[in-house]
Structure formats: C-alpha cells, structure tokens
Design a protein around this motif. Structure first.
Motif, PDB file in Angstrom:
ATOM      1  N   GLU A  10     -19.476   9.589  -6.464  1.00 28.48           N
ATOM      2  CA  GLU A  10     -18.524   9.458  -4.909  1.00 28.48           C
ATOM      3  C   GLU A  10     -19.167   7.891  -4.747  1.00 28.48           C
ATOM      4  O   GLU A  10     -18.346   7.072  -4.064  1.00 28.48           O
ATOM      5  N   ALA A  11     -20.486   7.445  -5.007  1.00 29.14           N
ATOM      6  CA  ALA A  11     -20.851   6.371  -4.522  1.00 29.14           C
ATOM      7  C   ALA A  11     -20.063   5.311  -5.433  1.00 29.14           C
ATOM      8  O   ALA A  11     -19.700   3.977  -4.716  1.00 29.14           O
ATOM      9  N   THR A  12     -19.565   5.383  -6.602  1.00 32.58           N
ATOM     10  CA  THR A  12     -18.796   4.445  -7.330  1.00 32.58           C
ATOM     11  C   THR A  12     -17.550   4.218  -6.815  1.00 32.58           C
ATOM     12  O   THR A  12     -17.093   3.228  -6.605  1.00 32.58           O
ATOM     13  N   VAL A  13     -16.833   5.390  -6.459  1.00 34.71           N
ATOM     14  CA  VAL A  13     -15.455   5.422  -5.581  1.00 34.71           C
ATOM     15  C   VAL A  13     -15.568   4.757  -4.294  1.00 34.71           C
ATOM     16  O   VAL A  13     -14.864   3.963  -3.806  1.00 34.71           O
ATOM     17  N   ALA A  14     -16.853   4.985  -3.729  1.00 32.56           N
ATOM     18  CA  ALA A  14     -16.916   4.366  -2.492  1.00 32.56           C
ATOM     19  C   ALA A  14     -17.020   2.915  -2.507  1.00 32.56           C
ATOM     20  O   ALA A  14     -16.345   1.934  -1.741  1.00 32.56           O
ATOM     21  N   SER A  15     -17.886   2.425  -3.612  1.00 33.44           N
ATOM     22  CA  SER A  15     -18.059   0.977  -3.888  1.00 33.44           C
ATOM     23  C   SER A  15     -16.583   0.455  -4.225  1.00 33.44           C
ATOM     24  O   SER A  15     -16.190  -0.808  -3.832  1.00 33.44           O
ATOM     25  N   LEU A  16     -15.692   0.977  -4.937  1.00 33.99           N
ATOM     26  CA  LEU A  16     -14.380   0.483  -5.273  1.00 33.99           C
ATOM     27  C   LEU A  16     -13.349   0.216  -3.985  1.00 33.99           C
ATOM     28  O   LEU A  16     -12.908  -0.511  -3.870  1.00 33.99           O
ATOM     29  N   LEU A  21     -11.057  -8.620  -1.854  1.00 33.73           N
ATOM     30  CA  LEU A  21     -10.826  -9.736  -2.335  1.00 33.73           C
ATOM     31  C   LEU A  21      -9.655 -10.526  -1.840  1.00 33.73           C
ATOM     32  O   LEU A  21      -8.897  -9.968  -1.320  1.00 33.73           O
ATOM     33  N   PRO A  22      -9.540 -11.650  -2.309  1.00 32.21           N
ATOM     34  CA  PRO A  22      -8.489 -12.616  -1.768  1.00 32.21           C
ATOM     35  C   PRO A  22      -7.379 -12.586  -2.249  1.00 32.21           C
ATOM     36  O   PRO A  22      -6.967 -12.290  -3.552  1.00 32.21           O
ATOM     37  N   ASP A  23      -6.118 -12.301  -1.616  1.00 28.84           N
ATOM     38  CA  ASP A  23      -4.717 -12.153  -2.111  1.00 28.84           C
ATOM     39  C   ASP A  23      -4.406 -13.794  -2.487  1.00 28.84           C
ATOM     40  O   ASP A  23      -5.159 -14.494  -2.446  1.00 28.84           O
ATOM     41  N   LEU A  24      -3.013 -13.737  -3.025  1.00 25.35           N
ATOM     42  CA  LEU A  24      -2.636 -15.194  -3.401  1.00 25.35           C
ATOM     43  C   LEU A  24      -2.787 -16.284  -2.381  1.00 25.35           C
ATOM     44  O   LEU A  24      -2.722 -17.481  -2.845  1.00 25.35           O
ATOM     45  N   ALA A  25      -2.509 -15.997  -1.114  1.00 24.25           N
ATOM     46  CA  ALA A  25      -2.657 -16.852  -0.176  1.00 24.25           C
ATOM     47  C   ALA A  25      -4.296 -17.448   0.215  1.00 24.25           C
ATOM     48  O   ALA A  25      -4.465 -17.920   1.248  1.00 24.25           O
ATOM     49  N   GLY A  26      -5.166 -16.639  -0.296  1.00 24.29           N
ATOM     50  CA  GLY A  26      -6.529 -16.843  -0.011  1.00 24.29           C
ATOM     51  C   GLY A  26      -7.068 -15.761   1.218  1.00 24.29           C
ATOM     52  O   GLY A  26      -8.255 -15.945   1.317  1.00 24.29           O
ATOM     53  N   GLN A  29      -8.267  -9.226   1.230  1.00 24.03           N
ATOM     54  CA  GLN A  29      -7.715  -7.889   1.571  1.00 24.03           C
ATOM     55  C   GLN A  29      -8.678  -6.755   0.989  1.00 24.03           C
ATOM     56  O   GLN A  29      -9.093  -6.892  -0.210  1.00 24.03           O
ATOM     57  N   ALA A  30      -8.888  -5.900   1.732  1.00 21.43           N
ATOM     58  CA  ALA A  30      -9.719  -4.748   1.381  1.00 21.43           C
ATOM     59  C   ALA A  30      -9.054  -3.458   0.929  1.00 21.43           C
ATOM     60  O   ALA A  30      -7.941  -3.072   1.357  1.00 21.43           O
ATOM     61  N   LEU A  31      -9.239  -2.990  -0.301  1.00 24.20           N
ATOM     62  CA  LEU A  31      -8.685  -1.645  -0.673  1.00 24.20           C
ATOM     63  C   LEU A  31      -8.802  -0.645   0.477  1.00 24.20           C
ATOM     64  O   LEU A  31      -8.029   0.307   0.556  1.00 24.20           O
ATOM     65  N   GLU A  32      -9.775  -0.524   1.114  1.00 22.03           N
ATOM     66  CA  GLU A  32      -9.859   0.378   2.365  1.00 22.03           C
ATOM     67  C   GLU A  32      -8.659   0.282   3.260  1.00 22.03           C
ATOM     68  O   GLU A  32      -8.241   1.683   3.612  1.00 22.03           O
ATOM     69  N   GLN A  33      -7.830  -0.666   3.392  1.00 20.22           N
ATOM     70  CA  GLN A  33      -6.615  -0.665   4.041  1.00 20.22           C
ATOM     71  C   GLN A  33      -5.654   0.387   3.671  1.00 20.22           C
ATOM     72  O   GLN A  33      -4.718   0.897   4.527  1.00 20.22           O
ATOM     73  N   TRP A  34      -5.764   0.808   2.429  1.00 17.75           N
ATOM     74  CA  TRP A  34      -4.674   1.713   1.716  1.00 17.75           C
ATOM     75  C   TRP A  34      -5.232   3.192   1.976  1.00 17.75           C
ATOM     76  O   TRP A  34      -4.873   4.125   1.280  1.00 17.75           O
ATOM     77  N   ARG A  35      -6.362   3.399   2.595  1.00 13.12           N
ATOM     78  CA  ARG A  35      -7.153   4.588   2.865  1.00 13.12           C
ATOM     79  C   ARG A  35      -5.747   5.728   3.060  1.00 13.12           C
ATOM     80  O   ARG A  35      -4.913   5.492   4.083  1.00 13.12           O
ATOM     81  N   GLY A  36      -5.904   6.748   2.542  1.00 15.57           N
ATOM     82  CA  GLY A  36      -4.902   8.079   2.849  1.00 15.57           C
ATOM     83  C   GLY A  36      -3.645   7.860   1.840  1.00 15.57           C
ATOM     84  O   GLY A  36      -2.797   8.675   1.905  1.00 15.57           O
ATOM     85  N   ARG A  37      -3.558   6.916   1.214  1.00 15.09           N
ATOM     86  CA  ARG A  37      -2.381   6.711   0.215  1.00 15.09           C
ATOM     87  C   ARG A  37      -3.112   6.833  -1.166  1.00 15.09           C
ATOM     88  O   ARG A  37      -4.259   6.706  -1.510  1.00 15.09           O
ATOM     89  N   ALA A  38      -2.202   7.417  -2.135  1.00 13.58           N
ATOM     90  CA  ALA A  38      -2.569   7.400  -3.533  1.00 13.58           C
ATOM     91  C   ALA A  38      -2.880   5.841  -4.102  1.00 13.58           C
ATOM     92  O   ALA A  38      -2.001   5.059  -3.405  1.00 13.58           O
ATOM     93  N   LEU A  39      -3.846   5.379  -4.641  1.00 16.03           N
ATOM     94  CA  LEU A  39      -3.919   4.072  -5.029  1.00 16.03           C
ATOM     95  C   LEU A  39      -4.128   4.012  -6.564  1.00 16.03           C
ATOM     96  O   LEU A  39      -4.853   4.586  -7.351  1.00 16.03           O
TER      97      LEU A  39
END
Length: 149
Positions: A10-16, A21-26, A29-39
């Motif tokens: 679970e710690a590894t998944v939490a870390s993911l 990381l920056p998007d193409l515009a710099g 963007q946090a992966l956390e913003q897509w919580r609740g979606r399959a990723l």
C-alpha cells in the motif's frame, strides 16, 4: 489477458499516487487529482520504439474509456524539450508528464526490476494495482481489463 500484478505494498501505491510531475507547459500535475478514476500510468521515453508504437493505441483506449472513469497518463523518462517535440509530431489524447531520466526509478517497487520502458501500471478506482506490465501492452488485453473496471 494481462498477467496478474506482483504483490505491491500500500505504501508503494500511495507513493505512486503522490507523484507530481510537470506537464508539457511546466505546470505540476499530481496523479492524486485523478483519485476515484481507474488510472493507467505508462512510463515511456521518446527514444523507445515500442513506447512510441503503443501510444496511438493508448490514445484510442483513453478516448474510449475516459467517459467510463478511466484516465491514462504518460510519464516520460526524458527531458521536456524532447517530450514536447514528440507530442507535436504524435499527439495523444491523454496528459504527458515529464519525469526526466530518473522517472523510472520508483517503478522497481512496482515490479519493474530491470528499470526498463515501456512499463505500464493499471490502478482500479480504489487504487489497487490490477496490472503491471513491462514491455508493450496488447491493446485487446488492456481493453478487456478496462472493461471490467
């Protein structure tokens, strides 16, 4: 079907999920913003031929499954200029984030022992790892898994 994923803490998944990381515009963007979606997180590089070959299929699958709550994200183990140039030549329908050459390091804990690309991780809506695939992902196999999520 895709092979079953290795046992991942679970710690590894939490870390993911905590990855930002920056998007193409710099912009970060946090992966956390897509919580609740399959990723579907795909680690790739502009110099990696199999990576480049699977991205159009990922783009097509993102378009097909996004309305059903699936989010694809590409994390480039490359520098921003190369990723931006690639995106101009080969646009995809999902966000590309720039992780730099060390972006692949955290994937060892996800089952990527050789630290190679492409490497794709699929999380369900609850954040459980449903697949972790080193090498090209077969479009049909991924579509079948996403259809069950």
């Amino acid at each position: 079907p895709l092979p079953p994923p290795p046992v991942i803490s679970e710690a590894t998944v939490a870390s993911l999920r905590a990855t930002a990381l920056p998007d193409l515009a710099g912009r970060p963007q946090a992966l956390e913003q897509w919580r609740g979606r399959a990723l579907v997180v795909n680690y790739w590089a502009t110099w990696c031929i199999p990576c480049r070959e699977e991205m159009p299929a990922f783009s097509k699958l993102h378009d097909r499954f996004a309305p059903r709550g699936v989010q694809f994200v590409g994390i480039a183990a490359d520098d921003a200029d190369k990723v931006r140039a690639f995106a101009r030549e080969t646009p995809v329908s999902y966000p590309l984030l720039v992780g730099g050459p060390d972006a692949i390091q955290p994937t060892r804990a996800l089952g990527n022992a050789p630290l190679a690309v492409p490497f794709t991780v699929v999380l369900d809506r609850e954040g459980k790892v449903r697949a972790a695939v080193l090498g090209r992902v077969r479009e049909e196999a991924l579509a079948e898994l996403l259809g069950r999520l």
